[in-house]
Enzyme design. Sequence first.
Site, short mmCIF file in Angstrom:
data_model
loop_
_atom_site.label_atom_id
_atom_site.label_comp_id
_atom_site.label_asym_id
_atom_site.label_seq_id
_atom_site.Cartn_x
_atom_site.Cartn_y
_atom_site.Cartn_z
N HIS A 1 40.09 -20.60 49.54
CA HIS A 1 41.34 -21.16 48.80
C HIS A 1 43.06 -20.88 48.76
O HIS A 1 43.56 -21.19 48.85
CB HIS A 1 41.22 -20.10 46.95
N GLU B 1 43.82 -22.67 51.42
CA GLU B 1 44.45 -24.65 50.89
C GLU B 1 45.99 -23.57 50.31
O GLU B 1 47.03 -24.65 50.61
CB GLU B 1 43.62 -25.07 49.50
N HIS B 2 46.55 -22.90 49.53
CA HIS B 2 47.67 -22.75 49.65
C HIS B 2 48.67 -22.93 50.39
O HIS B 2 49.47 -23.50 50.67
CB HIS B 2 47.92 -20.94 48.79
N GLU C 1 47.14 -14.73 40.48
CA GLU C 1 46.42 -15.88 39.98
C GLU C 1 45.20 -14.98 39.67
O GLU C 1 44.60 -15.47 38.59
CB GLU C 1 46.64 -16.99 40.87
#
Length: 427
Positions: free
Chosen positions: A65, A68-69, A141
């Site tokens: 994840h 991906e950012h 987040e």
Amino acid sequence: MEKKTYERIGEILYEETLENGLRVCVFPKPDFGKCYAFFATRYGGMDTRFQLNGRWLDTPMGIAHYLEHKMFDTPDGGNALQKLSSTGASPNAFTSSAITGYHFECTDLFWENLRTLLEFVSVPYFTEESVQKEQGIIGQEIRMMEDTPGRQSYRLLLEALYQHHPIRNSVAGSVESIARITADTLYHCHEAFYTPSNMVLCVAGNVDPQRVCDLAREILPGEAKPPIPRDHGEDEPVEVYQRENGKAMAVSAPLFQVGIKLRPEEDGPGQFRQKLLGDLVCEALMGSSAPLYSRLYTQGLINGSFYCGYMDYPGCAFLVAGGESKDPAAVRDAIQAEAARVGAEGLDEGLFNRLKKAAYGSFVRSLNSFENLCVEQAQGYFQDQDPWTFPEVYDAITRQDAEDFIRTWFRPEQTALVVIRPGEGEA
């Protein structure tokens, strides 16, 4: 390119595997003004341990994840999201437990946007400074997700169902785990998994399929690489790890999830059949048209938030039902009792046939979405399935299949209950 025609659903698909191993899939849509592209890698939150260049690497939870950012950063100091948006495209990305995907939709400048997508996903650019800066953003987040009761109930359900499988891991990781991520680790993960032979490019729209292949050949690396060995932990027992799990959070009413652990099928047609059968079983046993749903609703044990469905990832599969309830244990017990009754008496044939038609119709309607077309195609490719054979699969599923499924898996030792109770903090 190979042309496939699916006459029963009115779809045409062009496919080709390039010399570098990339699978290209194009759904031509000559009568539409918009185009959609989905570029995905078979790499997700569960892939934290893998072998690269003969050496096993253990990477922090949440790194897929995180990567991906960071993939949107470009060497010129820009951001690929902003670049795509500046041409009128609507870009985004997501990471699941099993895949990471980057996509955009546009009505103009498709080829320019596709070039941008292929370039930024295939060429990583990280610095230690930018990686550390992202920790604060993703950490925030993560804290928001940890404060979301629905997300917490699902995470706790996975921890209850599975003892070893990394599906237990949060896709986003924890504040502590992402603090261990470095630029070097991100480069290693990109080298391992962002290789064309581990990826698929799916496009839907008024485009020339061959030109999609030609652009991919021009931009992406030309070398095909062998699959990366992955370690998803010890073999899982058939039974659930914990029959009950939960915590207290700031909710007005108890929030619950019931999970039924299944034995996963190997990648291929059998896995796709189990997916369709599992969803049918959920609807027939406890969906909104089932007698059980009406009883639970009338008794005030469930409300409009109740849902159910089938979930699967590499190496694991389960059914899930959840929502709000004043007595979650009573809902679980009612599901088990209804499964025992159906096992003894059988399913209502008329109800089963109606639900099968409804499921078929829902799948057909989903084809109206270019996004659904491309994501289903990508996931099917990664799992060695052809999702567009669903009419034939539904034809072959019988009421007896559903009844056997219920008798096999709806047992106490296969069932886990997670409850988020009203309160503050851990309980």
